[in-house]
Design a protein around this motif. Structure first.
Motif, mmCIF file in Angstrom:
data_model
loop_
_atom_site.group_PDB
_atom_site.id
_atom_site.type_symbol
_atom_site.label_atom_id
_atom_site.label_comp_id
_atom_site.label_asym_id
_atom_site.label_seq_id
_atom_site.Cartn_x
_atom_site.Cartn_y
_atom_site.Cartn_z
ATOM 1 N N LEU A 91 -5.404 0.820 -12.358
ATOM 2 C CA LEU A 91 -5.483 -0.494 -13.143
ATOM 3 C C LEU A 91 -5.749 -1.707 -12.259
ATOM 4 O O LEU A 91 -6.593 -2.839 -12.702
ATOM 5 C CB LEU A 91 -4.946 -1.078 -14.433
ATOM 6 N N SER A 92 -4.798 -1.576 -11.357
ATOM 7 C CA SER A 92 -4.716 -2.871 -10.378
ATOM 8 C C SER A 92 -5.901 -3.161 -9.566
ATOM 9 O O SER A 92 -6.644 -3.988 -9.554
ATOM 10 C CB SER A 92 -3.216 -2.317 -9.802
ATOM 11 N N ALA A 95 1.680 -7.612 -8.981
ATOM 12 C CA ALA A 95 3.576 -6.834 -8.780
ATOM 13 C C ALA A 95 4.077 -6.787 -9.555
ATOM 14 O O ALA A 95 4.859 -6.340 -9.519
ATOM 15 C CB ALA A 95 3.454 -8.499 -7.566
ATOM 16 N N SER A 96 4.128 -7.530 -10.393
ATOM 17 C CA SER A 96 4.744 -8.021 -11.486
ATOM 18 C C SER A 96 5.161 -6.297 -12.096
ATOM 19 O O SER A 96 5.730 -6.181 -13.619
ATOM 20 C CB SER A 96 4.277 -8.857 -12.563
ATOM 21 N N GLY A 113 4.279 -0.956 -2.182
ATOM 22 C CA GLY A 113 4.041 -0.363 -2.141
ATOM 23 C C GLY A 113 2.961 0.007 -3.021
ATOM 24 O O GLY A 113 1.617 0.078 -3.094
ATOM 25 N N GLY A 114 3.294 0.068 -4.505
ATOM 26 C CA GLY A 114 2.671 -0.021 -5.606
ATOM 27 C C GLY A 114 1.847 -0.935 -5.643
ATOM 28 O O GLY A 114 0.214 -0.144 -5.740
ATOM 29 N N ALA A 115 1.808 -2.345 -5.529
ATOM 30 C CA ALA A 115 1.141 -3.390 -5.520
ATOM 31 C C ALA A 115 -0.249 -3.259 -4.265
ATOM 32 O O ALA A 115 -1.171 -3.411 -4.871
ATOM 33 C CB ALA A 115 2.069 -4.745 -5.574
ATOM 34 N N TYR A 151 -4.079 -2.801 -5.015
ATOM 35 C CA TYR A 151 -4.921 -3.950 -4.635
ATOM 36 C C TYR A 151 -4.996 -3.898 -4.087
ATOM 37 O O TYR A 151 -6.618 -3.694 -3.715
ATOM 38 C CB TYR A 151 -3.737 -4.836 -3.903
ATOM 39 N N GLN A 152 -5.253 -3.003 -2.632
ATOM 40 C CA GLN A 152 -5.966 -2.326 -1.544
ATOM 41 C C GLN A 152 -6.975 -1.310 -1.680
ATOM 42 O O GLN A 152 -8.085 -1.362 -1.028
ATOM 43 C CB GLN A 152 -4.886 -2.288 -0.113
#
Length: 443
Positions: free
Chosen positions: A254-255, A368-369, A378-380, A384-385
């Motif tokens: 979803l990010s 990030a939150s 790593g997750g964000a 994002y990328q």
């Protein structure tokens, strides 16, 4: 290898005055370092649009050469999730500071090597191959940079103002765009004949000077107190990237989808527009470059303003408004460009960046939150990328093909589709990690 608890403890033991100083240093280190990284990345984007066809694909037709140049451009985006995974592992084990130093050096060296890379007429097929390899290294560096710089600023700052603090590193995009595009514009206008032969290389070589400045700033910052607390509690994950992919796949996907209406149009407005205005409309190349530079300057104000507004009324509302504006401006954007009136072209390019800024300001804290601190780098970063693979990187390539086969209207429709995907992802994105943890923890 994990960050030494003693080193991490320095952040937790900082008094109020030292903490305020570190907040300022962290914000400065994030903005300066990210600006340098994006300066290098945008140099390539601009060069791909206006000069790489002639230097590295000289025997191709105009259409095929443009496609080839934008294809090498897209490779850097495909490498960004790889960089996010590699540096995400170390960022969640060694800390934000050390990892960011490595990404900065990697980007600077890669860009400098592009500046001395011979063209196809000199070394033949090896030239475009080496260009692609260096672009991959650029993509890996940027992939590891974003989440680290955002976390360095956000995790040092007041968590009630995390939208504003996390938006500060986002300023690296317009600053890098101003520096990269602005330098290319100045050289193209002052040395038109020399530009295509050698002068385009100067901005790439200059990146080494900027990297030296960035390293000096970043070395002076301590590790963030939030990550220091993770180390103190001995909660550092053994293999953070594997764990975050297993535990938070929904948040990662979803990010990525969240960024569709921010990233895809952005690279149309800043890279494809250079080709469209110059080659399709037959207008001066310097006009498009100057318009993009002005638009980037506007974002220096609108990005932090949007981040601050997100702290006041909620980042989701601000983000949704920006995404809707992208869809509303999709057809008027090309309508203004197609007038071929210089003033209206500038208006189109500048106004197009406002919806981007409205999304880009609250975006960093919003993504990030979503992840817990111990897995956040790593997750964000991966979430994002990943958008770079299907939204940002292919955007100029897709637009070039759509324009050639279907006309500009098809590009506008693709922007509207991107907005729909973003709004859907925003509706499904979970609440911040600490809110979910509070709900699940018995009182």
């Amino acid at each position: 290898m994990v960050l030494d608890p003693g080193e991490a403890g320095r952040a937790g033991a900082a008094d109020a005055e030292e903490r305020r100083a570190q907040v300022r240093k962290a914000a400065a280190a994030s903005v300066i370092g990210t600006s340098i990284e994006w300066y290098d990345f945008f140099l390539y984007n601009t060069a791909a649009a206006i000069v790489f066809k002639d230097v590295f694909f000289p025997e191709s037709s105009d259409y095929a050469g443009t496609l080839s140049a934008f294809a090498t451009y897209a490779v850097g985006f495909a490498a960004r999730p790889v960089g996010a995974a590699i540096f995400g592992h170390w960022g969640d084990r060694l800390g934000r500071k050390a990892t960011l130093i490595v990404t900065l050096v990697l980007m600077g060296v890669s860009s400098a090597l592009i500046g001395v890379l011979p063209g196809t007429e000199t070394i033949g097929w090896a030239a475009p191959v080496l260009l692609v390899l260096l672009r991959i290294l650029q993509g890996i560096a940027v992939g590891g940079e974003w989440s680290g710089s955002v976390l360095l600023s956000m995790e040092w700052g007041d968590q009630r103002r995390r939208g504003l603090m996390a938006s500060l590193p986002q300023l690296g995009v317009p600053i890098g765009l101003i520096l990269g595009t602005g330098m290319m514009t100045a050289i193209a206008l002052s040395a038109d004949e020399a530009f295509r032969s050698w002068a385009w290389r100067v901005p790439f070589l200059f990146s080494l000077v900027l990297v030296g400045i960035g390293l000096w700033v970043r070395i002076r910052v301590m590790e963030t107190p939030l990550f220091a607390e993770v180390v103190k509690r001995d909660e550092v994950a053994r293999v953070p990237v594997v764990e975050v992919v297993k535990r938070h796949p929904k948040e990662i996907i979803l990010s990525a989808l969240l960024r569709c209406s921010e990233q895809m149009p952005f690279y149309l407005f800043t890279s494809f527009a250079l080709t469209y205005v110059h080659k399709h409309l037959g207008m001066a190349q310097g006009l498009a470059l100057s318009a993009v530079t002005v638009a980037a300057a506007l974002e220096l104000v609108t990005i932090p303003a949007a981040g601050h507004l997100g702290d006041r009324i909620g980042p989701r509302r601000v983000y949704a408004a920006g995404s809707i504006c992208v869809a509303l401006f999709a057809f008027p954007y090309f309508a203004l460009l197609n007038t071929e009136v210089a003033a209206l072209v500038v208006v189109a390019v500048v106004v197009a960046q406002i919806p981007h800024a409205v999304q880009y300001g609250p975006q960093a804290s919003l993504i990030a939150s979503t992840f817990p601190t111990r897995l956040r780098y790593g997750g964000a970063g991966i979430g994002y990328q990943l958008a770079s693979v299907f939204a940002g990187g292919p955007a100029p390539l897709l637009a070039t093909w759509l324009l050639h086969d279907y006309g500009w209207q098809a590009i506008s429709i693709s922007m509207i589709v991107a907005s729909v995907l973003t709004l859907g992802a925003l509706a499904l994105l979970p609440a911040p990690a600490e809110e979910r943890a509070a709900v699940s923890t018995p009182t």
